[in-house]
Enzyme design. Structure first.
Site, short mmCIF file in Angstrom:
data_model
loop_
_atom_site.label_atom_id
_atom_site.label_comp_id
_atom_site.label_asym_id
_atom_site.label_seq_id
_atom_site.Cartn_x
_atom_site.Cartn_y
_atom_site.Cartn_z
N GLY A 65 0.83 -1.20 0.00
CA GLY A 65 0.00 0.00 0.00
C GLY A 65 0.86 1.24 0.00
CD GLN A 212 -3.33 -7.58 -3.55
OE1 GLN A 212 -4.06 -8.24 -4.28
NE2 GLN A 212 -2.14 -7.15 -3.94
CG ASP A 253 0.35 1.63 -5.66
OD1 ASP A 253 1.10 1.15 -4.80
OD2 ASP A 253 -0.84 1.29 -5.79
#
Length: 381
Positions: A65, A212, A253
């Protein structure tokens, strides 16, 4: 499809997750992580006593993350300083561990600069190490504060976009406390809506190939009693067609200077579906995720992961760092696989980017640059 309704009253909060911390153990300092590859079946901590161990944890997704990787990078450099290791080399190794996640390099470089400045001013190893740890802790604290502000801005935006409704929100991958110094990015907005009684349903993409969403977002949603349903990634289209999605909330990200967003692979198809069905597509990310040195989406380096994640059936326990074991085949032996960790969503498909400094909508390079000029957290190379 799994369907989980709220099991607790709004306002009844579970204890905060201890996801990452610095610890002074009898054998020396360490970065201690909640091993996310073991969730949801068991909550196990992973002790990283040196930078190579932390790099392995990052690459195996034991810690993951974007915001949390920045924090991990900062503490990793502080760990190298405390051990008397090469701080510059540690920052380099950490920054390269996952190339798409810009926060990781940011955190490592920021703490390395603080350490270097202390050394340049004549500080000894112990004092310089203390400066590095203080900087890592400051980064951790700032991320926690940013999480709260993003949630507030995100809730205001949802109220503007979706007035007078209980929101049905679709999310991808994991963006909660497991990726943050506090309650997360996109998930923190959904959690805030739940606390205000404005969350009708959280649709959770399973998120292939490492699940996830199923393993982590569903785990966090269940802890907080959110009304949520799990779906396979390729079922999202039918939800849009049925009019069951009011908005999409994802994290990021890396955000390029033109507003292109790199996020967990599967995000771009959601943006296309949202555009076709006139559904807001909202990215929630701290300003540390904005990389003005990356000109556009085509310039973002996309991490390519092992084909085995696709061709073999992997359990969380098996993929944890250093473990092995039998993995049933999901494809013929020798099958080739395309397994990018991320995809790129162009700015014209993004309704808004929510940061701790405010909301950008429409998403343009000029808007990003203006926001970054106001922020003290903009990425520095």
């Amino acid at each position: 499809m799994a369907d989980q309704d709220a099991q607790s009253q709004v306002g009844s909060e579970p204890p905060a997750l201890s996801v990452l911390r610095w610890d002074e153990l009898p054998e020396g300092p360490a970065v201690v992580l909640l091993d996310q590859t073991r969730l949801p079946s068991e909550e196990v901590e992973l002790v990283c006593a040196d930078v190579p161990a932390l790099v392995r944890a990052i690459q195996s997704l034991a810690v993951r993350g974007a915001p949390l990787l920045g924090i991990a990078g900062g503490y990793g450099v502080a760990l190298a300083a405390a051990r008397g290791d090469d701080v510059a080399r540690a920052a380099e190794l950490l920054g390269q561990a996952r190339p798409t996640a810009v926060n990781l390099g940011y955190g490592a470089r920021r703490v390395a600069r603080a350490h270097g400045a202390a050394v340049g001013q004549g500080a000894g190893p112990g004092a310089a190490s203390a400066v590095a740890l203080a900087e890592a802790r400051a980064l951790h604290r700032e991320d926690a504060e940013a999480s709260g502000r993003m949630a507030q801005y995100g809730l205001r935006l949802l109220a503007e976009l979706l007035p007078g409704s209980a929101h049905r929100l679709l999310t991808h991958c994991n963006t909660g406390a497991l990726v943050s110094g506090a309650e997360g990015t996109a998930f923190a907005v959904a959690l805030g809506a739940h606390r205000e009684g404005r969350l009708g349903r959280l649709w959770v993409d399973e998120t292939r190939p490492l699940l996830q969403g199923a393993r982590l977002t569903a785990y966090e949603a269940a802890r907080h009693g959110l009304p949520y349903s799990l779906l396979t990634d390729n079922a999202a289209g039918s939800l849009f067609a049925a009019g069951e999605v009011d908005a999409v909330l994802i994290g990021a990200d890396r955000i390029a200077a033109d507003g292109s967003v790199a996020n967990k692979v599967g995000s771009y198809p959601l943006a296309v579906l949202a555009k076709y069905h006139h559904v807001p597509f909202v990215v929630v990310a701290p300003t540390t995720t904005i990389d003005l040195d990356t000109v556009d989406g085509a310039s973002i380096v996309v991490e390519q992961r092992s084909a085995l994640e696709v061709t073999e059936i992997t359990s969380p326990q098996i993929i944890s760092a250093g473990s092995g074991g039998f993995r049933p085949a999901a494809a013929p032996v020798g099958a080739k696989a395309y397994n990018p960790a991320f995809d790129i969503t162009p700015p014209e498909l993004v309704t808004a980017i929510v940061t701790e400094e405010g909301v950008i909508s429409p998403v343009t390079g000029v808007g990003l640059a203006e926001l970054c000029a106001r922020s003290s957290q903009v990425t520095i190379s």
